[in-house]
Design a protein around this motif. Structure first.
Motif, mmCIF file in Angstrom:
data_model
loop_
_atom_site.group_PDB
_atom_site.id
_atom_site.type_symbol
_atom_site.label_atom_id
_atom_site.label_comp_id
_atom_site.label_asym_id
_atom_site.label_seq_id
_atom_site.Cartn_x
_atom_site.Cartn_y
_atom_site.Cartn_z
ATOM 1 N N SER A 86 -24.502 -42.506 35.617
ATOM 2 C CA SER A 86 -23.612 -42.126 36.855
ATOM 3 C C SER A 86 -24.202 -41.240 37.628
ATOM 4 O O SER A 86 -25.157 -40.369 36.977
ATOM 5 C CB SER A 86 -22.253 -41.716 36.191
ATOM 6 O OG SER A 86 -21.180 -41.605 37.306
ATOM 7 N N GLU A 87 -23.807 -41.028 38.950
ATOM 8 C CA GLU A 87 -24.237 -40.198 39.679
ATOM 9 C C GLU A 87 -22.982 -39.525 40.618
ATOM 10 O O GLU A 87 -22.223 -40.469 40.808
ATOM 11 C CB GLU A 87 -25.573 -40.450 40.438
ATOM 12 C CG GLU A 87 -25.129 -41.858 41.273
ATOM 13 C CD GLU A 87 -26.536 -42.062 41.914
ATOM 14 O OE1 GLU A 87 -26.674 -42.540 43.156
ATOM 15 O OE2 GLU A 87 -27.605 -42.195 41.410
ATOM 16 N N ILE A 88 -23.202 -38.478 41.090
ATOM 17 C CA ILE A 88 -22.010 -37.904 41.930
ATOM 18 C C ILE A 88 -22.773 -36.927 42.825
ATOM 19 O O ILE A 88 -23.530 -36.197 42.364
ATOM 20 C CB ILE A 88 -20.755 -37.451 41.261
ATOM 21 C CG1 ILE A 88 -19.696 -37.054 41.874
ATOM 22 C CG2 ILE A 88 -21.292 -36.113 40.075
ATOM 23 C CD1 ILE A 88 -18.472 -36.919 41.087
ATOM 24 N N ASN A 94 -26.428 -32.886 44.146
ATOM 25 C CA ASN A 94 -26.502 -34.275 43.368
ATOM 26 C C ASN A 94 -26.515 -34.347 41.945
ATOM 27 O O ASN A 94 -27.397 -33.338 41.478
ATOM 28 C CB ASN A 94 -27.707 -34.969 43.833
ATOM 29 C CG ASN A 94 -27.576 -35.346 45.447
ATOM 30 O OD1 ASN A 94 -26.455 -35.675 46.000
ATOM 31 N ND2 ASN A 94 -28.715 -35.369 45.968
ATOM 32 N N TYR A 95 -25.535 -34.732 41.212
ATOM 33 C CA TYR A 95 -25.705 -34.809 39.615
ATOM 34 C C TYR A 95 -25.910 -36.323 39.305
ATOM 35 O O TYR A 95 -25.318 -37.150 39.839
ATOM 36 C CB TYR A 95 -24.497 -34.431 39.061
ATOM 37 C CG TYR A 95 -24.132 -33.028 39.732
ATOM 38 C CD1 TYR A 95 -24.493 -31.711 38.944
ATOM 39 C CD2 TYR A 95 -23.334 -32.623 40.777
ATOM 40 C CE1 TYR A 95 -24.339 -30.345 39.375
ATOM 41 C CE2 TYR A 95 -23.060 -31.386 41.471
ATOM 42 C CZ TYR A 95 -23.573 -30.219 40.411
ATOM 43 O OH TYR A 95 -23.347 -28.929 40.889
ATOM 44 N N SER A 96 -26.774 -36.488 38.173
ATOM 45 C CA SER A 96 -26.618 -37.778 37.599
ATOM 46 C C SER A 96 -27.080 -37.728 36.186
ATOM 47 O O SER A 96 -27.455 -36.521 35.495
ATOM 48 C CB SER A 96 -27.836 -38.646 38.387
ATOM 49 O OG SER A 96 -29.091 -38.083 38.045
ATOM 50 N N GLY A 97 -27.252 -38.666 35.431
ATOM 51 C CA GLY A 97 -27.393 -38.867 33.942
ATOM 52 C C GLY A 97 -27.318 -40.101 33.242
ATOM 53 O O GLY A 97 -26.688 -40.862 34.070
ATOM 54 N N MET A 116 -23.625 -34.859 33.403
ATOM 55 C CA MET A 116 -24.669 -34.975 34.356
ATOM 56 C C MET A 116 -25.106 -33.576 34.676
ATOM 57 O O MET A 116 -24.277 -32.802 34.629
ATOM 58 C CB MET A 116 -24.052 -35.902 35.508
ATOM 59 C CG MET A 116 -23.657 -37.169 35.185
ATOM 60 S SD MET A 116 -23.088 -38.039 36.685
ATOM 61 C CE MET A 116 -21.398 -37.317 36.847
ATOM 62 N N GLU A 117 -26.198 -33.566 34.970
ATOM 63 C CA GLU A 117 -26.704 -32.380 35.505
ATOM 64 C C GLU A 117 -27.612 -32.326 36.917
ATOM 65 O O GLU A 117 -27.992 -33.594 37.336
ATOM 66 C CB GLU A 117 -27.947 -31.829 34.449
ATOM 67 C CG GLU A 117 -27.399 -31.537 33.276
ATOM 68 C CD GLU A 117 -28.283 -30.871 32.424
ATOM 69 O OE1 GLU A 117 -29.259 -30.330 32.678
ATOM 70 O OE2 GLU A 117 -27.830 -31.031 31.038
#
Length: 117
Positions: A86-88, A94-97, A116-117
């Protein structure tokens, strides 16, 4: 019909019906992110979660959206190694994981959270 042909036909039908069984594992979890400045873990509501089969870089098999608390669910999965990603973007950050599991056996419920980091 020969006996050998009939045995082959019965075997083929058996293999088709057993390999096409619908499995009922459920993969659920919560998606959160660590605030870039605060380091606090926040829920990720209304975020798209992608489900990949066997490889985290594979084309997504399915997707869903988290609820208002960041929870998601993928039902009717079969025995396999599944990954989610996912990403946001929040306030310009921006965060993703991506994470995965091997615990889905076609008959169980597995919880897989993503931070997410």
């Amino acid at each position: 019909m020969s006996k050998q042909f009939l045995i082959g036909l019965i075997s083929a039908v058996f293999l088709m019906t057993t390999s096409c069984e619908k499995e009922d594992s459920v993969l659920t979890g919560r998606v959160t992110y660590l605030g870039a400045i605060t380091g606090i873990e926040y829920k990720a509501p209304n975020t798209t979660v992608y489900l990949m089969l066997g490889d985290p870089s594979a084309t997504p098999y399915a997707s869903t959206t988290t609820d208002s608390e960041g929870y998601y669910s993928f039902p009717n999965l079969w025995k396999a190694h599944w990954y989610i990603s996912s990403e946001i973007t929040v306030n310009g950050f921006n965060y993703s994981g991506t994470t995965g599991t091997t615990a889905v056996d076609g008959r169980n419920s597995v919880t897989l959270d993503l931070v997410m980091e």
